[in-house]
Design a protein around this motif. Structure first.
Motif, PDB file in Angstrom:
ATOM      1  N   PHE A  75       0.898  -1.048  -0.163  1.00 60.62           N
ATOM      2  CA  PHE A  75      -0.026  -0.117   0.021  1.00 60.62           C
ATOM      3  C   PHE A  75       0.810   1.124  -0.177  1.00 60.62           C
ATOM      4  CE2 PHE A  75      -3.138   3.093   1.986  1.00 60.62           C
ATOM      5  CZ  PHE A  75      -4.139   2.922   0.912  1.00 60.62           C
ATOM      6  N   ALA A  76       2.086   1.104   0.628  1.00 59.81           N
ATOM      7  CA  ALA A  76       2.938   2.356   0.655  1.00 59.81           C
ATOM      8  C   ALA A  76       3.363   2.661  -0.760  1.00 59.81           C
ATOM      9  CB  ALA A  76       4.251   1.917   1.276  1.00 59.81           C
ATOM     10  N   VAL A  77       3.399   1.788  -1.778  1.00 59.60           N
ATOM     11  CA  VAL A  77       3.785   2.203  -3.226  1.00 59.60           C
ATOM     12  C   VAL A  77       2.564   2.722  -3.836  1.00 59.60           C
ATOM     13  CG1 VAL A  77       4.176   1.155  -5.391  1.00 59.60           C
ATOM     14  CG2 VAL A  77       5.009   0.147  -3.314  1.00 59.60           C
ATOM     15  N   ARG A  78       1.325   2.453  -3.457  1.00 60.88           N
ATOM     16  CA  ARG A  78       0.111   3.388  -4.150  1.00 60.88           C
ATOM     17  C   ARG A  78       0.086   4.549  -3.288  1.00 60.88           C
ATOM     18  NH1 ARG A  78      -5.372  -0.121  -3.417  1.00 60.88           N
ATOM     19  NH2 ARG A  78      -6.080   1.444  -4.748  1.00 60.88           N
ATOM     20  N   VAL A  79       0.319   4.654  -2.140  1.00 63.07           N
ATOM     21  CA  VAL A  79       0.268   6.082  -1.607  1.00 63.07           C
ATOM     22  C   VAL A  79       1.118   7.074  -2.252  1.00 63.07           C
ATOM     23  CG1 VAL A  79       0.710   7.422   0.602  1.00 63.07           C
ATOM     24  CG2 VAL A  79      -0.868   4.972   1.036  1.00 63.07           C
ATOM     25  N   LYS A  80       2.380   6.452  -2.408  1.00 61.09           N
ATOM     26  CA  LYS A  80       3.251   7.613  -3.095  1.00 61.09           C
ATOM     27  C   LYS A  80       2.798   8.051  -4.322  1.00 61.09           C
ATOM     28  CE  LYS A  80       7.883   7.751  -4.826  1.00 61.09           C
ATOM     29  NZ  LYS A  80       8.184   9.232  -4.223  1.00 61.09           N
ATOM     30  N   LEU A  81       2.033   7.039  -5.307  1.00 61.13           N
ATOM     31  CA  LEU A  81       1.570   7.409  -6.636  1.00 61.13           C
ATOM     32  C   LEU A  81       0.371   8.311  -6.317  1.00 61.13           C
ATOM     33  CD1 LEU A  81       1.779   4.076  -8.371  1.00 61.13           C
ATOM     34  CD2 LEU A  81       3.413   5.742  -8.561  1.00 61.13           C
ATOM     35  N   ILE A  82      -0.377   8.084  -5.263  1.00 64.93           N
ATOM     36  CA  ILE A  82      -1.544   8.717  -5.173  1.00 64.93           C
ATOM     37  C   ILE A  82      -1.374  10.168  -4.777  1.00 64.93           C
ATOM     38  CG2 ILE A  82      -3.820   9.171  -3.399  1.00 64.93           C
ATOM     39  CD1 ILE A  82      -3.892   5.879  -3.632  1.00 64.93           C
ATOM     40  N   GLU A  83      -0.309  10.342  -3.805  1.00 64.52           N
ATOM     41  CA  GLU A  83       0.119  11.737  -3.661  1.00 64.52           C
ATOM     42  C   GLU A  83       0.756  12.483  -4.793  1.00 64.52           C
ATOM     43  OE1 GLU A  83       2.864  10.732  -0.066  1.00 64.52           O
ATOM     44  OE2 GLU A  83       1.117  10.594   1.344  1.00 64.52           O
ATOM     45  N   GLU A  84       1.516  11.739  -5.540  1.00 65.41           N
ATOM     46  CA  GLU A  84       1.828  12.479  -6.704  1.00 65.41           C
ATOM     47  C   GLU A  84       0.812  13.114  -7.592  1.00 65.41           C
ATOM     48  OE1 GLU A  84       6.035  10.021  -7.527  1.00 65.41           O
ATOM     49  OE2 GLU A  84       4.242   9.700  -8.800  1.00 65.41           O
ATOM     50  N   LEU A  85      -0.402  12.385  -7.627  1.00 62.44           N
ATOM     51  CA  LEU A  85      -1.411  12.784  -8.245  1.00 62.44           C
ATOM     52  C   LEU A  85      -2.121  13.995  -7.621  1.00 62.44           C
ATOM     53  CD1 LEU A  85      -3.620  12.653 -10.539  1.00 62.44           C
ATOM     54  CD2 LEU A  85      -4.811  10.817  -9.121  1.00 62.44           C
ATOM     55  N   GLU A  86      -2.467  13.776  -6.296  1.00 65.15           N
ATOM     56  CA  GLU A  86      -2.945  14.573  -5.414  1.00 65.15           C
ATOM     57  C   GLU A  86      -2.179  16.167  -5.433  1.00 65.15           C
ATOM     58  OE1 GLU A  86      -5.402  11.718  -2.347  1.00 65.15           O
ATOM     59  OE2 GLU A  86      -3.164  12.474  -1.900  1.00 65.15           O
ATOM     60  N   GLN A  87      -1.028  16.181  -5.493  1.00 63.28           N
ATOM     61  CA  GLN A  87      -0.179  17.259  -5.350  1.00 63.28           C
ATOM     62  C   GLN A  87       0.163  17.915  -6.896  1.00 63.28           C
ATOM     63  OE1 GLN A  87       3.474  15.561  -3.664  1.00 63.28           O
ATOM     64  NE2 GLN A  87       2.666  15.085  -1.965  1.00 63.28           N
ATOM     65  N   ALA A  88      -0.488  17.389  -8.025  1.00 59.52           N
ATOM     66  CA  ALA A  88      -0.328  17.800  -9.170  1.00 59.52           C
ATOM     67  C   ALA A  88      -1.218  19.167  -9.526  1.00 59.52           C
ATOM     68  CB  ALA A  88      -0.204  16.852 -10.135  1.00 59.52           C
ATOM     69  N   ASP A  89      -0.884  20.026  -9.712  1.00 61.15           N
ATOM     70  CA  ASP A  89      -1.669  21.331 -10.470  1.00 61.15           C
ATOM     71  C   ASP A  89      -2.152  20.850 -11.732  1.00 61.15           C
ATOM     72  OD1 ASP A  89      -1.610  22.969  -8.241  1.00 61.15           O
ATOM     73  OD2 ASP A  89       0.706  22.931  -8.748  1.00 61.15           O
ATOM     74  N   ALA A  90      -1.432  19.947 -12.606  1.00 63.05           N
ATOM     75  CA  ALA A  90      -1.940  19.557 -13.774  1.00 63.05           C
ATOM     76  C   ALA A  90      -1.154  18.386 -14.409  1.00 63.05           C
ATOM     77  CB  ALA A  90      -1.533  20.770 -14.899  1.00 63.05           C
ATOM     78  N   ALA A 108      -1.674  -0.461 -14.705  1.00 62.07           N
ATOM     79  CA  ALA A 108      -1.225  -0.309 -13.705  1.00 62.07           C
ATOM     80  C   ALA A 108      -1.185   0.693 -12.908  1.00 62.07           C
ATOM     81  CB  ALA A 108       0.316  -1.093 -13.659  1.00 62.07           C
ATOM     82  N   TRP A 109      -0.718   1.769 -13.515  1.00 62.47           N
ATOM     83  CA  TRP A 109      -0.642   2.869 -12.479  1.00 62.47           C
ATOM     84  C   TRP A 109      -2.156   3.384 -12.490  1.00 62.47           C
ATOM     85  CZ3 TRP A 109      -2.599   8.013 -13.673  1.00 62.47           C
ATOM     86  CH2 TRP A 109      -2.252   9.126 -12.967  1.00 62.47           C
ATOM     87  N   LEU A 110      -2.956   3.317 -13.198  1.00 63.91           N
ATOM     88  CA  LEU A 110      -4.369   3.695 -12.976  1.00 63.91           C
ATOM     89  C   LEU A 110      -4.985   2.938 -11.718  1.00 63.91           C
ATOM     90  CD1 LEU A 110      -5.736   4.370 -16.420  1.00 63.91           C
ATOM     91  CD2 LEU A 110      -5.504   5.937 -14.799  1.00 63.91           C
ATOM     92  N   ASP A 111      -4.597   1.381 -11.941  1.00 63.92           N
ATOM     93  CA  ASP A 111      -4.956   0.640 -10.932  1.00 63.92           C
ATOM     94  C   ASP A 111      -4.589   1.053  -9.448  1.00 63.92           C
ATOM     95  OD1 ASP A 111      -6.538  -0.975 -12.446  1.00 63.92           O
ATOM     96  OD2 ASP A 111      -5.027  -2.449 -12.985  1.00 63.92           O
ATOM     97  N   SER A 112      -3.521   1.743  -9.397  1.00 62.81           N
ATOM     98  CA  SER A 112      -2.745   2.028  -8.165  1.00 62.81           C
ATOM     99  C   SER A 112      -3.373   3.182  -7.634  1.00 62.81           C
ATOM    100  CB  SER A 112      -1.219   2.239  -8.370  1.00 62.81           C
ATOM    101  OG  SER A 112      -0.581   0.789  -8.403  1.00 62.81           O
ATOM    102  N   VAL A 113      -3.650   4.227  -8.483  1.00 66.53           N
ATOM    103  CA  VAL A 113      -4.063   5.548  -8.190  1.00 66.53           C
ATOM    104  C   VAL A 113      -5.551   5.632  -7.640  1.00 66.53           C
ATOM    105  CG1 VAL A 113      -2.376   6.778  -9.044  1.00 66.53           C
ATOM    106  CG2 VAL A 113      -4.493   6.592 -10.357  1.00 66.53           C
ATOM    107  N   LEU A 114      -6.287   4.573  -8.326  1.00 64.29           N
ATOM    108  CA  LEU A 114      -7.634   4.605  -8.128  1.00 64.29           C
ATOM    109  C   LEU A 114      -8.164   3.998  -6.786  1.00 64.29           C
ATOM    110  CD1 LEU A 114     -10.326   3.935 -10.992  1.00 64.29           C
ATOM    111  CD2 LEU A 114     -10.841   3.364  -8.332  1.00 64.29           C
ATOM    112  N   LEU A 115      -8.510   4.739  -5.721  1.00 64.86           N
ATOM    113  CA  LEU A 115      -8.842   4.213  -4.447  1.00 64.86           C
ATOM    114  C   LEU A 115     -10.077   4.642  -4.002  1.00 64.86           C
ATOM    115  CD1 LEU A 115      -7.885   2.409  -1.914  1.00 64.86           C
ATOM    116  CD2 LEU A 115      -6.542   4.820  -1.231  1.00 64.86           C
ATOM    117  N   LEU A 116     -11.074   4.070  -4.020  1.00 61.98           N
ATOM    118  CA  LEU A 116     -12.650   4.257  -3.451  1.00 61.98           C
ATOM    119  C   LEU A 116     -12.457   4.876  -2.080  1.00 61.98           C
ATOM    120  CD1 LEU A 116     -15.517   4.481  -4.614  1.00 61.98           C
ATOM    121  CD2 LEU A 116     -15.609   2.031  -3.270  1.00 61.98           C
ATOM    122  N   GLY A 117     -12.850   6.117  -1.936  1.00 57.75           N
ATOM    123  CA  GLY A 117     -12.981   6.724  -0.717  1.00 57.75           C
ATOM    124  C   GLY A 117     -11.920   7.716  -0.345  1.00 57.75           C
ATOM    125  N   ARG A 118     -10.895   7.979  -1.399  1.00 54.48           N
ATOM    126  CA  ARG A 118      -9.981   8.787  -1.693  1.00 54.48           C
ATOM    127  C   ARG A 118     -10.060   9.547  -2.939  1.00 54.48           C
ATOM    128  NH1 ARG A 118      -3.950   8.483   0.885  1.00 54.48           N
ATOM    129  NH2 ARG A 118      -3.065  10.509   0.327  1.00 54.48           N
TER     130      ARG A 118
END
Length: 216
Positions: A75-90, A108-118
């Protein structure tokens, strides 16, 4: 300072790849317009993210105290990818058509960043973030063409990026990229060249528009 998340997924390197060439043009313009900005770059072909596993998936539905060490690590790997998406302005994504769909590395990237509830659900955490997708393809799959029904790139990415993640989606579509390499498509080379020219113009224009909007 604005942050651009730039993702490439073509298996071809550099200028051999139509999608990479156009995303590079977008990024150059972005950096020229906003030299103080930040770019987070991921080359999914050179450094692919792990495909989703049972541990990585199930950890997203467990509280931290309930997770096994294996779940926490995945999950730590997923969180890093999710945070990159959340921090991006574009977001800028190179998504060439591979066998009628997107590259498996991008999936694979999409599967990692798509998290229901977040990132997905009632209030997606990156909702409204502009995303430009360079969806290159060897032929043409535009409405009215013989292979219109084989287009699973734009339809799929609209469902995931726009309707699920809530991103503000825009496409650049360089098409007929196989024309210079395939003798049977030789008569389509002028259309390919026009499409390529238009794609570079769109990349420059969209990069300027976005930087102006985000740094105003």
């Amino acid at each position: 300072m604005a942050t651009l998340l730039h993702i490439d997924s073509s298996v071809l390197p550099g200028e051999a790849s139509s999608s990479r060439s156009v995303t590079a043009a977008f990024r150059r313009t972005w950096e020229e317009q906003h030299p103080a900005g930040t770019v987070i770059y991921r080359d999914l072909a050179a450094d692919p993210v792990p495909h989703i596993t049972a541990d990585a998936w199930s950890a997203g539905y467990a509280t931290p105290s309930e997770r096994t060490p294996e779940q926490s690590a995945a999950f730590a790997v997923r969180v890093k990818l999710i945070e990159e998406l959340e921090q991006a302005d574009a977001v800028l994504i190179g998504a060439p058509m591979h066998n009628f769909s997107i590259p498996s590395t991008l999936k694979a990237w999409l599967d990692s960043v798509l998290l229901l509830g977040r990132t997905a659900g009632e209030a997606p955490s990156a909702q409204g973030t502009p995303v430009v997708v360079v969806a290159s393809r060897g032929g043409s799959y535009a409405p009215g063409t013989p292979r219109e029904g084989f287009e699973f790139v734009q339809n799929y990415l609209e469902a995931v990026l726009k309707r699920t993640l809530g991103l503000d989606l825009d496409f650049i579509v360089p098409e007929l990229t196989m024309a210079p390499r395939n003798a049977a498509m030789a008569e389509l080379i002028p259309l390919y060249e026009a499409s390529r020219k238009r794609a570079f113009e769109d990349a420059t224009a969209k990069a300027k528009e976005l930087t102006a909007r985000l740094t105003a």
